[in-house]
Design an enzyme around this catalytic site. Structure first.
Site, short mmCIF file in Angstrom:
data_model
loop_
_atom_site.label_atom_id
_atom_site.label_comp_id
_atom_site.label_asym_id
_atom_site.label_seq_id
_atom_site.Cartn_x
_atom_site.Cartn_y
_atom_site.Cartn_z
N ARG A 26 -9.15 6.06 -0.21
CA ARG A 26 -8.10 6.24 0.79
C ARG A 26 -7.12 7.31 0.35
O ARG A 26 -6.65 7.34 -0.78
CB ARG A 26 -7.36 4.92 1.01
CG ARG A 26 -6.41 4.97 2.20
CD ARG A 26 -5.90 3.59 2.54
NE ARG A 26 -5.14 3.61 3.79
CZ ARG A 26 -4.60 2.54 4.34
NH1 ARG A 26 -4.73 1.37 3.76
NH2 ARG A 26 -3.93 2.64 5.47
N SER A 40 7.54 -6.77 6.17
CA SER A 40 6.87 -8.07 6.06
C SER A 40 6.92 -8.58 4.62
O SER A 40 7.13 -9.77 4.38
CB SER A 40 5.42 -7.94 6.52
OG SER A 40 4.69 -9.13 6.27
N GLY A 45 6.76 -11.66 0.97
CA GLY A 45 6.15 -11.28 -0.29
C GLY A 45 4.77 -10.69 -0.09
O GLY A 45 4.29 -10.55 1.04
N GLN A 48 -1.71 -11.00 -0.70
CA GLN A 48 -2.96 -10.84 -1.43
C GLN A 48 -2.74 -9.92 -2.62
O GLN A 48 -2.18 -8.83 -2.48
CB GLN A 48 -4.05 -10.25 -0.53
CG GLN A 48 -5.41 -10.16 -1.23
CD GLN A 48 -6.51 -9.72 -0.28
OE1 GLN A 48 -6.27 -9.53 0.90
NE2 GLN A 48 -7.72 -9.56 -0.79
N GLU A 65 -3.86 -0.18 -2.64
CA GLU A 65 -2.82 0.85 -2.78
C GLU A 65 -1.77 0.76 -1.66
O GLU A 65 -0.59 1.00 -1.90
CB GLU A 65 -3.45 2.25 -2.78
CG GLU A 65 -2.44 3.35 -3.03
CD GLU A 65 -3.06 4.72 -3.22
OE1 GLU A 65 -2.31 5.71 -3.20
OE2 GLU A 65 -4.30 4.81 -3.38
N GLU A 99 -13.42 -3.07 -0.22
CA GLU A 99 -12.20 -3.70 0.31
C GLU A 99 -11.64 -2.87 1.48
O GLU A 99 -11.27 -3.41 2.51
CB GLU A 99 -11.12 -3.84 -0.76
CG GLU A 99 -9.90 -4.56 -0.18
CD GLU A 99 -8.68 -4.54 -1.05
OE1 GLU A 99 -8.02 -3.49 -1.10
OE2 GLU A 99 -8.37 -5.57 -1.65
#
Length: 266
Positions: A26, A40, A45, A48, A65, A99
């Site tokens: 990315r 958010s 917090g 994940q 990232e 991912e």
């Protein structure tokens, strides 16, 4: 692979000790979306954990990232992380790529570059790449075809001025034609179907061949072979009836032929 990541213990790691990995797929992060995630995180917090590897200078970021950047923006000093020092460079790259693909967080060109890199690392066919990342062969072939786009057209795709369907249609054109038709598609706000119809009409106008002597057929064979990047033979009788044969050696080569004649694998 994901189950292995989740089984590792989670720990809090200082944000300022983390740096992005050199093989991260990315490259683009939407500022507005990043700000939204940061807000958010301030409230709930980091849900994940990110995935890291230990380095002499701190920790290398393998996956997450966007969460790491948003956590910085939210003013956090630590972030939950899973440290995977058991991974090779290749395994670390694959974890990050998978991912991002699962989260659909890569731009189309980033996805294409990541899939290409995966194929190069393991010398995989398009089908084998798909098996590694949980996608179909057609998915892989369609994305890898985007790397045939001229860089300005790739930039339009990454900026969402052109959709993936537009890009697949343009990828089979010469670079100059790609730029011209990309500009037309953006200015006229053409749908994917409208662009496909215009390009099909263009190809129909160009497919005019009038042989004058036997040698003309050989010239046509050479030109078609160059255009399709596969051996082509043309046979015809004096009345003009005949056949065109295209020889390919793998499904990947067939995908390339289909792209060049304007047929999109769906």
């Amino acid at each position: 692979m994901n189950s292995q990541v989740q089984a590792a213990p989670v720990r809090a790691v200082p944000i300022d000790l983390i740096r992005p990995g050199s093989q991260q797929a990315r490259r683009y992060f939407d500022p507005a979306a990043l700000t939204e995630l940061a807000e958010s995180i301030k409230t709930s917090g980091v849900v994940q954990p990110v995935v890291l590897r230990t380095r002499v200078w701190g920790f290398e970021l393998l996956a997450g990232e966007r969460r790491w950047r948003a956590a910085q923006q939210a003013g956090l000093h630590e972030i939950p992380a899973i440290v995977r020092d058991d991974l090779s460079d290749t395994e670390a790259f694959v974890i990050g790529l998978i991912e991002n693909l699962q989260r659909e967080s890569l731009t189309p060109i980033e996805t294409a570059a990541g899939l290409k890199r995966l194929g190069e690392l393991f010398e995989l066919t398009h089908e084998e790449i798909g098996e590694r990342v949980g996608k179909s062969r057609e998915y892989v072939s369609n994305y890898l075809r985007l790397l045939n786009l001229a860089e300005p057209v790739q930039a339009l795709v990454n900026a969402a001025h052109l959709h993936l369907g537009h890009a697949k249609s343009l990828a089979g054109l010469p670079p100059g034609e790609q730029l011209r038709w990309a500009d037309v598609a953006v200015r006229q706000r053409l749908s994917v179907r409208q662009l496909e119809r215009k390009l099909a009409a263009l190809r129909a106008r160009k497919l005019v061949f009038k042989p004058g002597k036997p040698g003309d057929w050989k010239v046509l064979e050479r030109e078609l072979s160059d255009h399709l990047a596969c051996p082509v033979t043309v046979q015809a009788d004096t009345s003009g009836k005949g056949e065109v044969r295209v020889r390919f050696h793998s499904l990947d080569e067939l995908d390339g032929v289909l792209a060049r004649i304007g047929y999109l694998v769906r």
